[in-house]
Design a protein around this motif. Structure first.
Motif, mmCIF file in Angstrom:
data_model
loop_
_atom_site.group_PDB
_atom_site.id
_atom_site.type_symbol
_atom_site.label_atom_id
_atom_site.label_comp_id
_atom_site.label_asym_id
_atom_site.label_seq_id
_atom_site.Cartn_x
_atom_site.Cartn_y
_atom_site.Cartn_z
ATOM 1 N N GLY A 40 0.815 -1.208 0.000
ATOM 2 C CA GLY A 40 0.000 0.000 0.000
ATOM 3 C C GLY A 40 0.846 1.254 0.000
ATOM 4 N N THR A 41 1.978 1.223 0.731
ATOM 5 C CA THR A 41 2.876 2.374 0.757
ATOM 6 C C THR A 41 3.424 2.658 -0.627
ATOM 7 O OG1 THR A 41 3.527 1.814 3.026
ATOM 8 C CG2 THR A 41 4.947 3.340 1.828
ATOM 9 N N LEU A 42 3.799 1.611 -1.345
ATOM 10 C CA LEU A 42 4.348 1.773 -2.694
ATOM 11 C C LEU A 42 3.344 2.436 -3.619
ATOM 12 C CD1 LEU A 42 6.447 1.275 -4.896
ATOM 13 C CD2 LEU A 42 5.529 -1.054 -5.150
ATOM 14 N N VAL A 43 2.111 1.946 -3.615
ATOM 15 C CA VAL A 43 1.085 2.505 -4.508
ATOM 16 C C VAL A 43 0.768 3.948 -4.124
ATOM 17 C CG1 VAL A 43 -1.316 2.282 -5.255
ATOM 18 C CG2 VAL A 43 0.106 0.241 -4.998
ATOM 19 N N ALA A 44 0.612 4.211 -2.822
ATOM 20 C CA ALA A 44 0.299 5.569 -2.377
ATOM 21 C C ALA A 44 1.436 6.534 -2.705
ATOM 22 C CB ALA A 44 0.021 5.568 -0.876
ATOM 23 N N GLN A 45 2.670 6.084 -2.559
ATOM 24 C CA GLN A 45 3.810 6.943 -2.877
ATOM 25 C C GLN A 45 3.866 7.255 -4.367
ATOM 26 O OE1 GLN A 45 5.544 8.692 -1.041
ATOM 27 N NE2 GLN A 45 6.736 7.653 0.507
ATOM 28 N N LEU A 46 3.543 6.282 -5.200
ATOM 29 C CA LEU A 46 3.515 6.536 -6.639
ATOM 30 C C LEU A 46 2.460 7.594 -6.974
ATOM 31 C CD1 LEU A 46 3.864 2.906 -8.069
ATOM 32 C CD2 LEU A 46 5.581 4.727 -8.113
ATOM 33 N N GLY A 47 1.294 7.487 -6.344
ATOM 34 C CA GLY A 47 0.266 8.489 -6.558
ATOM 35 C C GLY A 47 0.697 9.848 -6.048
ATOM 36 N N HIS A 48 1.398 9.878 -4.915
ATOM 37 C CA HIS A 48 1.894 11.132 -4.345
ATOM 38 C C HIS A 48 2.891 11.805 -5.290
ATOM 39 C CE1 HIS A 48 3.324 13.982 -1.339
ATOM 40 N NE2 HIS A 48 4.552 13.536 -1.516
ATOM 41 N N VAL A 49 3.843 11.030 -5.798
ATOM 42 C CA VAL A 49 4.849 11.579 -6.713
ATOM 43 C C VAL A 49 4.192 12.064 -7.998
ATOM 44 C CG1 VAL A 49 6.873 11.009 -8.117
ATOM 45 C CG2 VAL A 49 6.725 10.209 -5.757
ATOM 46 N N LEU A 50 3.230 11.304 -8.511
ATOM 47 C CA LEU A 50 2.531 11.728 -9.724
ATOM 48 C C LEU A 50 1.792 13.034 -9.496
ATOM 49 C CD1 LEU A 50 1.667 11.129 -12.620
ATOM 50 C CD2 LEU A 50 -0.237 9.784 -11.711
ATOM 51 N N GLY A 51 1.171 13.180 -8.327
ATOM 52 C CA GLY A 51 0.493 14.429 -8.004
ATOM 53 C C GLY A 51 1.450 15.602 -7.953
ATOM 54 N N LEU A 52 2.634 15.374 -7.405
ATOM 55 C CA LEU A 52 3.640 16.443 -7.369
ATOM 56 C C LEU A 52 4.067 16.836 -8.775
ATOM 57 C CD1 LEU A 52 5.885 15.093 -4.447
ATOM 58 C CD2 LEU A 52 4.303 17.023 -4.333
ATOM 59 N N LEU A 53 4.274 15.838 -9.627
ATOM 60 C CA LEU A 53 4.770 16.121 -10.975
ATOM 61 C C LEU A 53 3.736 16.865 -11.815
ATOM 62 C CD1 LEU A 53 6.602 12.747 -11.772
ATOM 63 C CD2 LEU A 53 7.626 14.941 -11.129
ATOM 64 N N ILE A 90 -2.646 16.700 -5.309
ATOM 65 C CA ILE A 90 -1.615 15.968 -4.578
ATOM 66 C C ILE A 90 -2.235 15.071 -3.510
ATOM 67 C CG2 ILE A 90 0.367 16.220 -3.036
ATOM 68 C CD1 ILE A 90 1.043 18.811 -4.510
ATOM 69 N N GLY A 91 -3.293 15.545 -2.876
ATOM 70 C CA GLY A 91 -3.964 14.747 -1.865
ATOM 71 C C GLY A 91 -4.854 13.661 -2.437
ATOM 72 N N LEU A 92 -5.376 13.890 -3.650
ATOM 73 C CA LEU A 92 -6.339 12.953 -4.231
ATOM 74 C C LEU A 92 -5.684 11.778 -4.940
ATOM 75 C CD1 LEU A 92 -9.318 12.303 -4.884
ATOM 76 C CD2 LEU A 92 -9.069 13.695 -6.949
ATOM 77 N N LEU A 93 -4.584 12.015 -5.655
ATOM 78 C CA LEU A 93 -4.007 10.956 -6.490
ATOM 79 C C LEU A 93 -3.554 9.725 -5.708
ATOM 80 C CD1 LEU A 93 -2.096 12.806 -9.346
ATOM 81 C CD2 LEU A 93 -4.293 11.636 -9.392
ATOM 82 N N PRO A 94 -2.990 9.852 -4.494
ATOM 83 C CA PRO A 94 -2.701 8.614 -3.746
ATOM 84 C C PRO A 94 -3.950 7.803 -3.443
ATOM 85 C CG PRO A 94 -1.457 10.446 -2.837
ATOM 86 C CD PRO A 94 -2.425 11.034 -3.823
#
Length: 248
Positions: A40-53, A90-94
């Motif tokens: 779950g951490t991996l998927v949420a982090q990917l969403g977090h990074v995508l939101g930042l980008l 950024i908050g939604l994509l994870p």
């Protein structure tokens, strides 16, 4: 009412996931907790990074595992270039990444063993009276009971079934907002509900697509309800034990 229910359940998922994570954090060391929830951490982090980008924010201090604390590392004070909407993205994509991963896991591993017994689905309408509110609460208890019964009935089950259970737990708990994105996550859910309602006014087929998301909610909501109940009981028992031992 469909879109109000969608917004309500998404808010519940985020707040319940945050509560479960906080309860677990008081029982298990962060290093151990992060290892347990690693998928779950991996998927949420990917969403977090995508939101930042996509919002033009700078990615920094982002890691699955911080050596000093054992917790996942996220970008603090991201300062996206898109005002107001940027923090919401950024908050939604994870959250969306975790929900998509749950749907993918259910399709690949098969959730028939759960779906067959979860006839008490997450309601798509909200109560409008006091009697309805009490019945609403009773229905949620029944839904958790059915989830436990379906899981027990599947024992010993297949590895696909238990892997799905594990992934659903990891992904739902990691839907808790990262530090610094709590308000953005809640604001994004409210905005998402409004946008869904607006689209529903102009598209006759849109409600069907929204209702298809209920398959994911039927897995997430009872799982989080069960985890929240058990976690609160365990945390209370641990606290009571320490209190008794300290006074002894």
């Amino acid at each position: 009412m469909l879109y109000a229910a969608l917004t309500f359940w998404l808010l519940f998922v985020v707040l319940a996931a945050w509560a479960v994570q906080q309860l677990w954090g008081g029982i298990v060391k962060p290093r151990v907790l992060n290892m347990i929830l690693l998928p779950g951490t991996l998927v949420a982090q990917l969403g977090h990074v995508l939101g930042l980008l996509v919002t033009g924010a700078t990615v920094s201090n982002t890691a699955l595992y911080k050596e000093e604390s054992g917790e996942p590392g996220t970008t603090q004070n991201a300062k996206p270039r898109i005002p107001i909407i940027g923090p919401m993205v950024i908050g939604l994509l994870p959250l969306l990444a975790c929900a998509a991963a749950i749907l993918l896991a259910a399709r690949l591993l098969g959730d028939d063993a759960l779906s067959a017994t979860l006839s008490q689905a997450v309601p798509s309408t909200l109560p409008t009276s006091l009697d309805g509110a009490w019945q609403f609460l009773r229905d949620q208890v029944t839904m958790v009971e059915m989830l436990v019964e379906s899981t027990a009935a599947a024992f010993p089950g297949t590895w696909q079934f238990w892997l799905l259970i594990y992934l659903v737990v990891c992904l739902t708990v990691r839907m808790a907002p990262f530090p610094g994105s709590f308000r953005g996550s809640l604001g994004a859910i409210l905005l998402l509900g409004l946008l869904a309602a607006a689209i529903g006014l102009v598209s006759a087929s849109w409600p069907t697509h929204v209702e298809s998301f209920w398959r994911v909610l039927n897995l997430m909501v009872p799982t989080l309800m069960f985890l929240l109940l058990v976690s609160a009981l365990v945390r209370g028992a641990v606290g009571l034990g320490k209190l008794v031992a300290g006074n002894g």
